[in-house]
Design a protein around this motif. Structure first.
Motif, PDB file in Angstrom:
ATOM      1  N   GLU A 136       0.828  -1.202   0.000  1.00  0.00           N
ATOM      2  CA  GLU A 136       0.000   0.000   0.000  1.00  0.00           C
ATOM      3  C   GLU A 136       0.869   1.262   0.000  1.00  0.00           C
ATOM      4  OE1 GLU A 136      -1.819   0.194   4.318  1.00  0.00           O
ATOM      5  OE2 GLU A 136      -1.571  -1.889   3.693  1.00  0.00           O
ATOM      6  N   ARG A 137       2.007   1.187   0.672  1.00  0.00           N
ATOM      7  CA  ARG A 137       2.937   2.320   0.640  1.00  0.00           C
ATOM      8  C   ARG A 137       3.457   2.539  -0.774  1.00  0.00           C
ATOM      9  NH1 ARG A 137       8.510   2.749   4.252  1.00  0.00           N
ATOM     10  NH2 ARG A 137       9.280   4.715   3.376  1.00  0.00           N
TER      11      ARG A 137
ATOM     12  N   ASN B 262      -7.085   5.909  -6.019  1.00  0.00           N
ATOM     13  CA  ASN B 262      -8.361   5.225  -5.832  1.00  0.00           C
ATOM     14  C   ASN B 262      -8.173   3.732  -5.613  1.00  0.00           C
ATOM     15  OD1 ASN B 262     -11.006   6.968  -6.280  1.00  0.00           O
ATOM     16  ND2 ASN B 262      -9.365   7.860  -7.515  1.00  0.00           N
ATOM     17  N   THR B 263      -7.159   3.157  -6.225  1.00  0.00           N
ATOM     18  CA  THR B 263      -6.824   1.758  -5.953  1.00  0.00           C
ATOM     19  C   THR B 263      -6.471   1.593  -4.478  1.00  0.00           C
ATOM     20  OG1 THR B 263      -6.030   1.375  -8.195  1.00  0.00           O
ATOM     21  CG2 THR B 263      -5.238  -0.121  -6.494  1.00  0.00           C
TER      22      THR B 263
ATOM     23  N   TYR C 293      -7.194  -1.062  -0.188  1.00  0.00           N
ATOM     24  CA  TYR C 293      -6.602  -1.021   1.153  1.00  0.00           C
ATOM     25  C   TYR C 293      -7.375   0.000   1.992  1.00  0.00           C
ATOM     26  CZ  TYR C 293      -2.724  -3.326  -1.290  1.00  0.00           C
ATOM     27  OH  TYR C 293      -1.957  -4.194  -2.042  1.00  0.00           O
ATOM     28  N   PRO C 294      -8.656  -0.286   2.308  1.00  0.00           N
ATOM     29  CA  PRO C 294      -9.512   0.720   2.967  1.00  0.00           C
ATOM     30  C   PRO C 294      -9.036   1.147   4.345  1.00  0.00           C
ATOM     31  CG  PRO C 294     -10.557  -1.457   2.940  1.00  0.00           C
ATOM     32  CD  PRO C 294      -9.357  -1.546   2.060  1.00  0.00           C
ATOM     33  N   ASP C 295      -8.226   0.319   5.000  1.00  0.00           N
ATOM     34  CA  ASP C 295      -7.744   0.659   6.345  1.00  0.00           C
ATOM     35  C   ASP C 295      -6.301   1.167   6.334  1.00  0.00           C
ATOM     36  OD1 ASP C 295     -10.174  -0.215   7.475  1.00  0.00           O
ATOM     37  OD2 ASP C 295      -9.476  -2.289   7.401  1.00  0.00           O
ATOM     38  N   SER C 296      -5.810   1.513   5.178  1.00  0.00           N
ATOM     39  CA  SER C 296      -4.419   1.941   5.048  1.00  0.00           C
ATOM     40  C   SER C 296      -4.160   3.246   5.799  1.00  0.00           C
ATOM     41  CB  SER C 296      -4.056   2.128   3.568  1.00  0.00           C
ATOM     42  OG  SER C 296      -2.779   2.733   3.447  1.00  0.00           O
TER      43      SER C 296
ATOM     44  N   GLN D 278      -4.279  10.787   3.410  1.00  0.00           N
ATOM     45  CA  GLN D 278      -3.458  11.551   2.478  1.00  0.00           C
ATOM     46  C   GLN D 278      -3.862  11.278   1.036  1.00  0.00           C
ATOM     47  OE1 GLN D 278       0.674  11.131   3.390  1.00  0.00           O
ATOM     48  NE2 GLN D 278       1.341  12.711   1.946  1.00  0.00           N
ATOM     49  N   ALA D 279      -4.249  10.022   0.745  1.00  0.00           N
ATOM     50  CA  ALA D 279      -4.647   9.671  -0.617  1.00  0.00           C
ATOM     51  C   ALA D 279      -5.907  10.423  -1.039  1.00  0.00           C
ATOM     52  CB  ALA D 279      -4.873   8.163  -0.720  1.00  0.00           C
ATOM     53  N   LEU D 280      -6.904  10.467  -0.169  1.00  0.00           N
ATOM     54  CA  LEU D 280      -8.160  11.138  -0.494  1.00  0.00           C
ATOM     55  C   LEU D 280      -7.958  12.639  -0.640  1.00  0.00           C
ATOM     56  CD1 LEU D 280     -11.104  10.714  -1.031  1.00  0.00           C
ATOM     57  CD2 LEU D 280     -11.553  10.749   1.423  1.00  0.00           C
TER      58      LEU D 280
END
Length: 544
Positions: free
Chosen positions: A76-77, A107-108, A113-116, A121-123
């Motif tokens: 995920e990182r 978005n991937t 990885y919804p709990d990442s 930061q991604a959103l």
């Protein structure tokens, strides 16, 4: 004693798992270190930094971690780091396709990885890309609202609220109004797709009303073409009763869809040409599949469904669903020739020939109903192809294509299902196949939503595996050097919104000299159709 032996076995198994997990983490860490070093080297060397190919090599090194060790925290990182690298590439080279790739990565990360810990930061990064770089205030507002709802205590929520307030205060509109030129629709007993054709990008809002059941869409700033002003489109079949359009006020066009009843609907835009696509689902049971419509593989007692390759049962397998109707989609056609070989061989001709041969095999071999999206050399929009499958309540959708590349040495066959692209070659193939209606990066979010909400992804992947294995094993009987490129995933327009397991088969590279020679032979095209047929039969057999 048996209990003690069981506990010992369980302990050994757990120890083995921990050792295996530790080994995977170690290998992932080593790969990540190498990827990080390649990035540092890229930043140090001006000759490397100015070459997009070197940046892509660096991206591939991070992607390798995601592919090989998807459960590692470093995966995920790495997805987030790839998104950052794509943004840097946009800043340096100015190509908006890099922003598209960055948004896909973000978005991937959010969906896979919804709990990442990188989720916040991604959103926020996705919202900032829309706001600051793409100047798409509508998409930015939507992302900022998501951020506030999901992370209300985050310090950046204040910034998100300020950005939303600035957007809602309004920005100067451009001169002129978008013209609404036409409305098209395809309808079945439990599915309708409506397409609103416009001459430019347009903003829209929609709302469902009841008693009577209807949905309206307000397009703005827009005006109706005189050809359809005040027009009503009666629909005699399916559950859509009527489509109405009118100039609601001087800058708003309202389109109203009247229904007997609906269960759900979704909306997304497509581009070049510009249009808004609306998919609506009915509330009834759909068509009744009679024994005459069921695929008859053998006269044998009923058997239970097999689990898929992950050892689980999809909904289709749990319900014991069968295949009675298949839609075959010969890629391209009419004014769209598809890919061309150096000697003038056209993809649209190859795909139609294979589809016609496959139709005969399916009808005579397993007795199911087969529908072609086109049986002649005519143009079909990408959204129309999926609508044909949905409105006919198909059980399977197979889109047939040939691949192409600037690298003439590339050859082989691959099968794709709908999802985010995770390899460069999948991205390239999707970009080429989507080119007839080029994706507009500023409105990518609607398409991403449509992809990630697709409930058929799991079964489509399973279908793709059977097709690819069936093709490979069959063709290698005759062509020992057949190159199996495997099953891949990518965001193809033609698969978006499909209500059944759906795949794209890229049968060969028309740009490869050897495979071009083979594709020009009727015998090879017949064997390709037989190879796809084998994969379909194997998949149907797996359903029980």
């Amino acid at each position: 004693m048996p209990l003690l032996l069981g506990l010992v076995s369980l302990s050994l198994l757990f120890s083995y798992y921990l050792e295996l997990h530790a080994q995977e983490q170690k290998e992932a860490s080593q790969l990540h270190q190498q990827a990080a070093e390649s990035y540092i080297q890229l930043q140090k060397e001006p000759s490397l930094k100015g070459n997009p190919a070197e940046w892509k090599k660096c991206i591939d090194s991070f992607r390798e971690i995601v592919i090989l060790y998807p459960r590692s925290p470093l995966a995920e990182r790495s997805v987030f780091q790839v998104a950052e690298i794509y943004q840097e590439m946009f800043n340096k080279f100015g190509d908006q396709r890099y922003l598209m790739n960055a948004l896909l990565c973000l978005n991937t990360l959010l969906h896979q990885y919804p709990d990442s810990p990188y989720g916040e930061q991604a959103l926020l990064t996705a919202a900032d890309i829309y706001y600051s770089k793409l100047k798409d205030e509508s998409a930015a507002r939507e992302e900022y609202l998501k951020f506030i709802e999901r992370f209300p205590q985050n310090p950046n929520s204040k910034l998100a609220r300020e950005r939303i307030a600035a957007i809602e205060r309004g920005s100067p509109r451009r001169n002129g109004l978008v013209v609404v030129n036409n409305i098209r629709h395809w309808t079945g007993t439990e599915y309708t797709r409506v397409v609103i054709d416009v001459d430019d990008e347009v903003q829209y809002e929609n709302k469902r009303l009841i008693d009577p059941d209807r949905i309206y869409f307000d397009l703005y700033p827009a005006q109706i073409s005189p050809n359809i002003a005040g027009k009503s489109f009666p629909v005699k079949d399916g559950f859509l009763k009527r489509i109405r359009i009118a100039q609601h006020d001087k800058e708003v066009v309202r389109v109203v869809l009247d229904f007997a009843s609906i269960s759900d609907y979704s909306v997304f835009p497509l581009y070049n040409p510009n249009r808004i696509v609306i998919d609506i689902l009915g509330t009834g049971k759909g068509r009744e599949v009679t024994p005459a419509h069921l695929a008859k593989l053998k006269e044998s007692p009923p058997k239970s469904s097999q689990p898929n390759r992950s050892g689980r049962y999809s909904l289709a397998r749990q319900l014991g669903l069968r295949v009675g109707r298949i839609v075959l989609d010969p890629g391209h056609g009419g004014r769209d020739p598809g890919a061309l070989s150096t000697n003038g061989l056209r993809e649209k001709d190859i795909t139609l020939d294979i589809a016609l041969r496959l139709k005969k095999l399916l009808e005579s071999g397993i007795g199911c109903e087969v529908i072609l999206t086109r049986s002649t050399d005519r143009f079909l929009s990408l959204e129309e192809r999926t609508a044909i499958a949905n409105s006919n309540e198909a059980d399977l959708f197979v889109s047939i294509h040939t691949n192409a590349s600037n690298n003439r040495k590339l050859k082989g066959m691959a099968t794709y299902f709908l999802n985010f692209a995770i390899t460069p070659d999948a991205e390239a193939t999707a970009a080429r196949e989507n080119a007839i209606s080029s994706k507009n990066i500023r409105k990518l979010q609607e398409l991403i939503k449509k992809i990630t909400l697709n409930t058929k992804i799991g079964e489509s992947k399973e279908f793709a595996i059977y097709i690819q294995q069936g093709m490979s094993s069959f063709l290698r009987r005759y062509y020992k050097l057949t190159n199996n490129l495997g099953v891949k995933q990518a965001p193809f327009y033609v698969l978006i919104g499909a209500n059944m397991p759906s795949i794209i088969v890229e049968v060969a590279f028309i740009t490869n000299r050897e495979e071009e020679r083979l594709l020009n032979q009727p015998l090879y095209r017949q064997r390709l159709s037989e190879a796809i047929y084998k994969g379909i039969v194997d998949y149907i057999n797996s359903l029980g």
